[in-house]
Design an enzyme around this catalytic site. Sequence first.
Site, short mmCIF file in Angstrom:
data_model
loop_
_atom_site.label_atom_id
_atom_site.label_comp_id
_atom_site.label_asym_id
_atom_site.label_seq_id
_atom_site.Cartn_x
_atom_site.Cartn_y
_atom_site.Cartn_z
N TYR A 1 -57.34 26.87 -12.33
CA TYR A 1 -57.34 28.30 -11.96
C TYR A 1 -56.36 28.54 -10.82
O TYR A 1 -56.37 27.80 -9.85
CB TYR A 1 -58.74 28.76 -11.52
CG TYR A 1 -59.30 29.78 -12.48
CD1 TYR A 1 -58.67 31.02 -12.62
CD2 TYR A 1 -60.39 29.50 -13.28
CE1 TYR A 1 -59.14 31.94 -13.53
CE2 TYR A 1 -60.86 30.42 -14.19
CZ TYR A 1 -60.23 31.63 -14.32
OH TYR A 1 -60.69 32.54 -15.22
N THR B 1 -39.76 38.17 -23.75
CA THR B 1 -40.69 37.14 -24.20
C THR B 1 -39.95 35.81 -24.16
O THR B 1 -38.73 35.75 -24.25
CB THR B 1 -41.22 37.39 -25.63
OG1 THR B 1 -40.10 37.52 -26.51
CG2 THR B 1 -42.05 38.65 -25.69
N GLU C 1 -55.27 32.05 -9.61
CA GLU C 1 -55.02 33.47 -9.35
C GLU C 1 -54.20 33.63 -8.07
O GLU C 1 -54.46 32.96 -7.07
CB GLU C 1 -56.35 34.23 -9.23
CG GLU C 1 -56.98 34.47 -10.59
CD GLU C 1 -58.24 35.31 -10.51
OE1 GLU C 1 -58.67 35.68 -9.40
OE2 GLU C 1 -58.80 35.59 -11.58
N LYS D 1 -39.13 33.88 -28.49
CA LYS D 1 -38.31 34.32 -29.63
C LYS D 1 -36.97 33.58 -29.57
O LYS D 1 -36.94 32.37 -29.72
CB LYS D 1 -38.17 35.84 -29.61
CG LYS D 1 -39.51 36.57 -29.77
CD LYS D 1 -39.32 38.07 -29.91
CE LYS D 1 -40.63 38.80 -30.17
NZ LYS D 1 -41.37 39.15 -28.93
N ARG E 1 -45.08 30.62 -26.21
CA ARG E 1 -45.48 32.01 -26.41
C ARG E 1 -45.83 32.63 -25.06
O ARG E 1 -46.72 32.14 -24.36
CB ARG E 1 -46.70 32.01 -27.34
CG ARG E 1 -47.16 33.33 -27.84
CD ARG E 1 -47.95 33.15 -29.12
NE ARG E 1 -47.05 32.66 -30.15
CZ ARG E 1 -46.21 33.43 -30.85
NH1 ARG E 1 -46.20 34.73 -30.66
NH2 ARG E 1 -45.40 32.91 -31.74
N ASP F 1 -36.05 46.07 -22.13
CA ASP F 1 -37.00 45.16 -22.78
C ASP F 1 -36.19 44.21 -23.66
O ASP F 1 -35.79 44.57 -24.77
CB ASP F 1 -38.00 45.99 -23.60
CG ASP F 1 -38.98 45.13 -24.37
OD1 ASP F 1 -38.76 43.91 -24.48
OD2 ASP F 1 -39.97 45.69 -24.90
N1 DSN Z 1 -44.28 40.36 -32.32
C1 DSN Z 1 -43.15 41.14 -32.08
C2 DSN Z 1 -42.14 41.05 -33.15
O1 DSN Z 1 -42.44 40.50 -34.19
O2 DSN Z 1 -41.04 41.55 -32.98
C3 DSN Z 1 -43.60 42.51 -31.90
O3 DSN Z 1 -44.64 42.53 -30.98
#
Ligand code: DSN
Length: 434
Positions: free
Chosen positions: A60, A239, A62, A242, A248, A213
């Site tokens: 933990y 993110t 925080e 990707k 993730r 974004d």
């Molecule tokens: N999961 C993302 C995507 O597939 O682009 C969208 O949240």
Amino acid sequence: MSPSFAASPFDAWLADDPEVARLLGEEADRQSTTLQLIASENFTSPAVLAASGSVLTNKYAEGYPGRRYYGGNSVIDEVEDLARTRATDLFGADHANVQPHAGANANLAVYQALLEPGDTILAMRLDHGGHLTHGSPASITSKVWRFVSYGVSPATDDPDKPGEIIDFDQVADIARRERPKLIVAGSTAYARIIDPLPFREIADSVGARFLFDAAHPAGLIAGGAHPSPVGVADVVTFTTHKTLRGPRGGAIVCNADMAKAVDSAVFPGLQGGPLEHVVAAKAVAFAEAARPEFRQYAADVVANAGALAGALAGAGFRLVSGGTENHQVLVDLRSFDEELTGKVAQETLDRAGITCNRNTIPDDPRSPFVTSGLRLGSAAQTTAGMGQSEMRLIGELIGTTLRHRDDERVQTDVREQVRELCAGFPPYPSLAGT
Ligand code: DSN
């Protein structure tokens, strides 16, 4: 069935739970014997898998390095500092927050850091490629803030100017009329480069903040294949799983003057304990993305998407915006077969071992559950080593499968060809046979 590669570097330790071990093995097998063309997915390195599956999950933590609410965090502090430093070095940013559990959390935190409830946000229409957190009525974002939307220009018959690109005149008009406090650039289904500069100019002209974004192109930006919004936008969210090819999760980079507000918005504003095993895996991924070979990877991802797009156009599919400049290809199925929906196409391709997702196309007459489009991506199979000739073959296989969508023999035949193709490009060669 014995999987073709271990599901994790610690596979043997799952022997005590045969049910979960079996499922992980089956998923490892699926990932290595079928084509992964979902544009938001990738194959992490074994090092990222190892960090994600590590003892850091037990802790933990925080708070932030040096300011934790629990004891025993000296090592964790080093882990998180390493991840933050690697993120700021990679993107040339002043500050990084590596705790967001997902891209959606990163966006929510930024809205919370910069806005009051009820403030207006200008973001991309969902049915033109925007994300749920860009104002979907189903998302908490639209219950707290007021969203207005911009979209893409209409499609044309001119192959040199096919349209369906972000309409900056429209962005500027809506910004002047609605006076948003925040303008959001970024998308989830858009196959073109997003230039941050026109957004910056429009934001400045109306006194708005600017969030980029970068959930999808983060790896292309890190690898130098796309222009960087860092230093142009006030805040950049992304993110890590990707095109960036990490675990993730989500992250935020920003200028120094935003650091405190962003950090407070993530914790305690939105999340509790950070996932420090994932933070460690993010650190691994940031270091990997800083290596020279990642620049080649980013260039290959774009070139491979281009080859896939070319083959699909040759097979009779209309491509939204006429092609691609990133890792995505958006296909309008109606030109190929008026009756074929995205849902049926996705399910048919699944049976042939080609994994992708249905997607709305701009002004789609069908519902988001059915759709008239498919979204394909090149990031994962490029990681596995495929090149442009394999991408062209995949485009042809998609055409063959969907042209004979009611013929099970064709699906079985394509499934076999896919299996043979994938056998030459295992995603985890170093884990094979472990
Ligand atoms: N999961 C993302 C995507 O597939 O682009 C969208 O949240």
